[in-house]
Design a protein around this motif. Structure first.
Motif, mmCIF file in Angstrom:
data_model
loop_
_atom_site.group_PDB
_atom_site.id
_atom_site.type_symbol
_atom_site.label_atom_id
_atom_site.label_comp_id
_atom_site.label_asym_id
_atom_site.label_seq_id
_atom_site.Cartn_x
_atom_site.Cartn_y
_atom_site.Cartn_z
ATOM 1 N N MET A 1 0.940 -1.381 0.252
ATOM 2 C CA MET A 1 0.294 0.094 0.424
ATOM 3 C C MET A 1 0.833 0.943 -0.153
ATOM 4 O O MET A 1 0.011 1.847 -0.465
ATOM 5 N N CYS A 2 1.873 1.592 0.663
ATOM 6 C CA CYS A 2 3.072 2.320 0.843
ATOM 7 C C CYS A 2 3.652 2.215 0.043
ATOM 8 O O CYS A 2 4.189 3.235 -0.691
ATOM 9 N N LEU A 3 3.996 1.266 -1.040
ATOM 10 C CA LEU A 3 4.311 1.020 -1.834
ATOM 11 C C LEU A 3 4.039 1.793 -3.183
ATOM 12 O O LEU A 3 2.555 1.190 -2.978
ATOM 13 N N GLY A 4 4.537 2.446 -4.163
ATOM 14 C CA GLY A 4 4.173 2.265 -5.411
ATOM 15 C C GLY A 4 4.819 1.225 -6.155
ATOM 16 O O GLY A 4 5.690 0.488 -6.271
ATOM 17 N N ILE A 5 3.650 1.108 -7.266
ATOM 18 C CA ILE A 5 3.872 0.348 -8.685
ATOM 19 C C ILE A 5 3.770 1.540 -9.897
ATOM 20 O O ILE A 5 3.054 2.239 -9.902
ATOM 21 N N PRO A 6 4.828 1.136 -10.791
ATOM 22 C CA PRO A 6 5.685 1.419 -11.688
ATOM 23 C C PRO A 6 4.229 1.238 -13.286
ATOM 24 O O PRO A 6 3.976 0.128 -13.024
ATOM 25 N N GLY A 7 3.931 2.381 -13.321
ATOM 26 C CA GLY A 7 3.133 1.810 -14.609
ATOM 27 C C GLY A 7 2.968 3.455 -16.075
ATOM 28 O O GLY A 7 3.571 3.899 -15.503
ATOM 29 N N GLU A 8 3.494 2.129 -17.019
ATOM 30 C CA GLU A 8 3.688 3.370 -17.459
ATOM 31 C C GLU A 8 2.149 3.773 -18.794
ATOM 32 O O GLU A 8 0.682 3.751 -18.577
ATOM 33 N N VAL A 9 1.812 4.940 -18.655
ATOM 34 C CA VAL A 9 0.888 5.801 -19.260
ATOM 35 C C VAL A 9 0.312 5.554 -20.832
ATOM 36 O O VAL A 9 1.431 6.192 -21.296
ATOM 37 N N ILE A 10 -0.520 5.003 -20.798
ATOM 38 C CA ILE A 10 -1.199 4.250 -22.827
ATOM 39 C C ILE A 10 -1.201 5.272 -23.249
ATOM 40 O O ILE A 10 -1.364 6.173 -23.688
ATOM 41 N N GLU A 11 -2.738 6.159 -22.893
ATOM 42 C CA GLU A 11 -3.683 7.369 -22.749
ATOM 43 C C GLU A 11 -4.447 7.967 -21.701
ATOM 44 O O GLU A 11 -4.229 7.427 -20.637
ATOM 45 N N ILE A 12 -4.509 9.095 -21.863
ATOM 46 C CA ILE A 12 -5.226 9.851 -21.342
ATOM 47 C C ILE A 12 -6.473 10.243 -21.585
ATOM 48 O O ILE A 12 -7.474 10.252 -22.519
ATOM 49 N N HIS A 13 -7.932 10.336 -20.881
ATOM 50 C CA HIS A 13 -8.845 10.415 -20.459
ATOM 51 C C HIS A 13 -8.580 11.410 -22.317
ATOM 52 O O HIS A 13 -9.498 12.606 -21.435
ATOM 53 N N PRO A 14 -9.864 11.203 -22.227
ATOM 54 C CA PRO A 14 -10.551 11.763 -23.678
ATOM 55 C C PRO A 14 -11.576 12.968 -22.647
ATOM 56 O O PRO A 14 -10.928 14.297 -23.198
ATOM 57 N N GLU A 15 -11.958 12.396 -22.229
ATOM 58 C CA GLU A 15 -13.239 13.481 -21.742
ATOM 59 C C GLU A 15 -12.456 13.984 -19.775
ATOM 60 O O GLU A 15 -12.656 15.094 -19.072
ATOM 61 N N GLN A 16 -12.013 13.453 -19.296
ATOM 62 C CA GLN A 16 -11.462 13.297 -17.126
ATOM 63 C C GLN A 16 -10.001 13.434 -18.103
ATOM 64 O O GLN A 16 -9.675 12.134 -18.120
ATOM 65 N N ARG A 17 -9.502 14.669 -17.825
ATOM 66 C CA ARG A 17 -7.941 15.227 -18.188
ATOM 67 C C ARG A 17 -6.985 14.007 -16.761
ATOM 68 O O ARG A 17 -6.212 14.375 -17.259
ATOM 69 N N ASP A 18 -7.962 13.573 -15.625
ATOM 70 C CA ASP A 18 -7.257 13.564 -14.407
ATOM 71 C C ASP A 18 -7.399 12.315 -14.860
ATOM 72 O O ASP A 18 -6.753 11.784 -13.286
ATOM 73 N N LEU A 19 -7.745 11.456 -15.992
ATOM 74 C CA LEU A 19 -7.375 9.696 -15.510
ATOM 75 C C LEU A 19 -6.338 9.098 -16.872
ATOM 76 O O LEU A 19 -6.810 10.636 -17.617
ATOM 77 N N ALA A 20 -5.872 8.165 -16.087
ATOM 78 C CA ALA A 20 -5.419 8.117 -17.816
ATOM 79 C C ALA A 20 -5.254 6.247 -17.413
ATOM 80 O O ALA A 20 -5.241 5.604 -16.456
ATOM 81 N N LYS A 21 -5.166 5.856 -18.967
ATOM 82 C CA LYS A 21 -5.462 4.916 -18.081
ATOM 83 C C LYS A 21 -3.751 4.445 -18.375
ATOM 84 O O LYS A 21 -2.062 5.244 -19.417
ATOM 85 N N VAL A 22 -3.172 3.306 -17.184
ATOM 86 C CA VAL A 22 -1.750 2.720 -17.722
ATOM 87 C C VAL A 22 -1.302 1.222 -18.004
ATOM 88 O O VAL A 22 -2.700 0.626 -17.381
ATOM 89 N N ASN A 23 -0.420 1.030 -17.726
ATOM 90 C CA ASN A 23 -0.102 -0.477 -17.808
ATOM 91 C C ASN A 23 1.242 -0.398 -17.056
ATOM 92 O O ASN A 23 1.837 -0.284 -16.400
ATOM 93 N N VAL A 24 0.896 -1.690 -15.822
ATOM 94 C CA VAL A 24 1.238 -2.061 -15.128
ATOM 95 C C VAL A 24 1.543 -3.592 -15.253
ATOM 96 O O VAL A 24 1.005 -4.849 -15.339
#
Ligand code: SF4
Lengths: 90, 378
Positions: A1-24
């Motif tokens: 939980m305290c440990l971060g997991i790394p993810g690669e950003v795939i795309e930013i949500h077209p309408e909600q700019r504060d969401l992004a699809k990532v690949n972990v």
């Protein structure tokens, strides 16, 4: 939980700019990138994710190192990825 | 020995180890605390203590968010979960933490609606999907997870969700470090600062440790070499009579932290006058509660919370372990009555807990390892 997991950003949500699809590790889910709004990540960039929120941008080397660390912790990491897989952020 | 050369940069590690050893003053003992449970984990996984001279002891700190939740709060959460129409949501790490009447897992097995979530945002989604239920999120963690709770609350408020609330148990790391510095049991020489907490709070909040207590702090990354490098930086400061805050993990940790995250926390939460930490007792201004402005999202106001204080089980010595006074293996029930499968104390529950790290990697006291290897050589 305290440990971060790394993810690669795939795309930013077209309408909600504060969401992004990532690949972990092959699992693709939405995460919130609102905490990085001062300097938002672009597709192809890596982020460190804590409980569904990207908290910092990292480079690819750091992502690999973080992944290695997580894989090393065994069960807890598997649990974390399993939880991430179940997540339904939208 | 397996654990001496198990990571890829063994040569660099040996070189750093030699430089660390060269900085030790003869006859002086050094106690360095790693505040964060992630660091404890790396230290045991890679047997880093075996690289260090005898005169340096690593002391494990309180930076395991699950470990510090007192039993009374688990009981309170359990009480909330048992209220009519409530769905309790919690991170997986929290599910096995023992309260006085068992854990979330036990309650779930008995039919209480407790659901494991990855993110507070998942909890929000459950609330949207179940408009006739009251969804409570068990918020735990240091400043690494507090921004996520804060952002989720802001989102819930913006959406006008009326069936979502937060049982806020967020704690802040700096007062815990201060409590340890003020405790007479332990004399420390320096600190490895937590990596991920510092991405949020930055390095400034540690300045009082250097300034007022004269102890160096190095914010450290999580790779074995990061930790050895940070120990080297601490030892260099000590050998030069300096006490400063340095950032070994600057590739991830900005000196000023994450302003957006800090602003979200400040908007939604405020410091409690005091909060009980498992094993450490009551520490003033060491935890966060929901601000009055967001009272509609505060489970502590929406429900009756018993708030009973429950003493830790007699056999449990987590408090001493969290303060770094005892090593996990010195606890009488370690590995016998208390194991990751049947934890008595919290330090055995989370992979960030010192007892679980010891248990999982089978580490023993250095002298014991020496004894064993000497016996096997002779
Ligand atoms: S062995 Fe168990 S009871 Fe003892 S300190 Fe560790 S977690 Fe607590």
């Amino acid at each position: 939980m305290c440990l971060g997991i790394p993810g690669e950003v795939i795309e930013i949500h077209p309408e909600q700019r504060d969401l992004a699809k990532v690949n972990v590790s092959g699992v693709r889910r939405m995460v919130n990138i609102g905490l990085l709004c001062d300097d938002p990540p672009a597709p192809g960039e890596w982020v460190l994710i804590h409980v569904g929120f990207a908290l910092s941008k990292i480079d690819e080397h750091e992502a690999a190192a973080a992944m290695e660390f997580l894989e090393g912790i065994g069960q807890a990491y598997e649990d974390e990825i399993a939880a991430f897989r179940e997540s339904l952020i939208e | 020995m397996r654990f001496v050369d198990e990571f890829r940069d063994a040569d660099k590690a040996h070189a750093l180890a030699a430089r660390i050893a060269a900085l030790c003053e003869p006859g002086r003992q050094y106690k360095l605390m790693e505040v964060c449970g992630g660091h404890t984990h790396t230290i045991y996984k890679h047997g880093l203590e075996d690289y260090l001279p005898e005169s340096i002891t690593l002391v494990h700190g309180p930076g395991c968010p699950v470990c510090v939740i007192p039993m009374g709060r688990v009981d309170d959460a359990m009480h909330l979960a048992s209220q009519p129409d409530v769905i309790m949501t919690s991170f997986g790490d929290m599910m096995r933490v023992p309260g006085s009447k068992g854990s979330f897992f036990d309650a779930k097995a008995q039919g209480t609606d407790i659901r494991m979530v990855y993110s507070p945002l998942d909890s929000l989604k459950i609330a949207r999907q179940n408009p006739d239920k009251r969804v409570v999120f068990m918020a735990i963690g240091f400043e690494t997870t507090a921004p996520s709770t804060a952002m989720t609350m802001l989102r819930a408020a913006a959406e006008g969700l009326t069936n979502f609330s937060v049982f806020c148990n967020h704690v802040t790391i700096v007062p815990a470090i201060k409590a340890i510095l003020d405790s007479p049991d332990l004399r420390l020489d320096g600190f490895l600062g937590p990596g991920h907490v510092s991405t949020v709070i930055g390095c400034r909040p540690y300045e009082f440790i250097a300034r007022d207590y004269g102890k160096p702090v190095v914010v450290a990354g999580f790779e074995p070499l990061d930790i050895l490098q940070s120990i080297y930086m601490l030892m260099l400061q000590l050998s030069q009579g300096r006490s400063e805050v340095e950032n070994q993990y600057s590739r991830v940790v900005p000196w000023n932290g994450n302003m957006v995250a800090l602003a979200a926390i400040a908007e939604t939460m405020e410091l409690r006058p005091y909060f009980e930490w498992r094993g450490l007792g009551f520490i003033s201004q060491s935890a966060l509660r929901v601000r009055e402005k967001y009272a509609a999202l505060d489970a502590e106001l929406l429900f009756e919370v018993p708030g009973v204080r429950v003493a830790d089980p007699k056999a449990c010595q987590c408090g001493e372990v969290l303060k770094g006074v005892l090593k996990p293996w010195e606890c009488k029930v370690f590995g016998t009555a208390c194991t990751p499968e049947t934890p008595i104390g919290t330090c055995m529950v989370s992979p960030e807990g010192a007892c679980a790290a010891y248990y999982n990697y089978g580490r023993m006291h250095r002298n014991r390892v020496l004894e064993i290897t000497q016996v096997s050589r002779s």
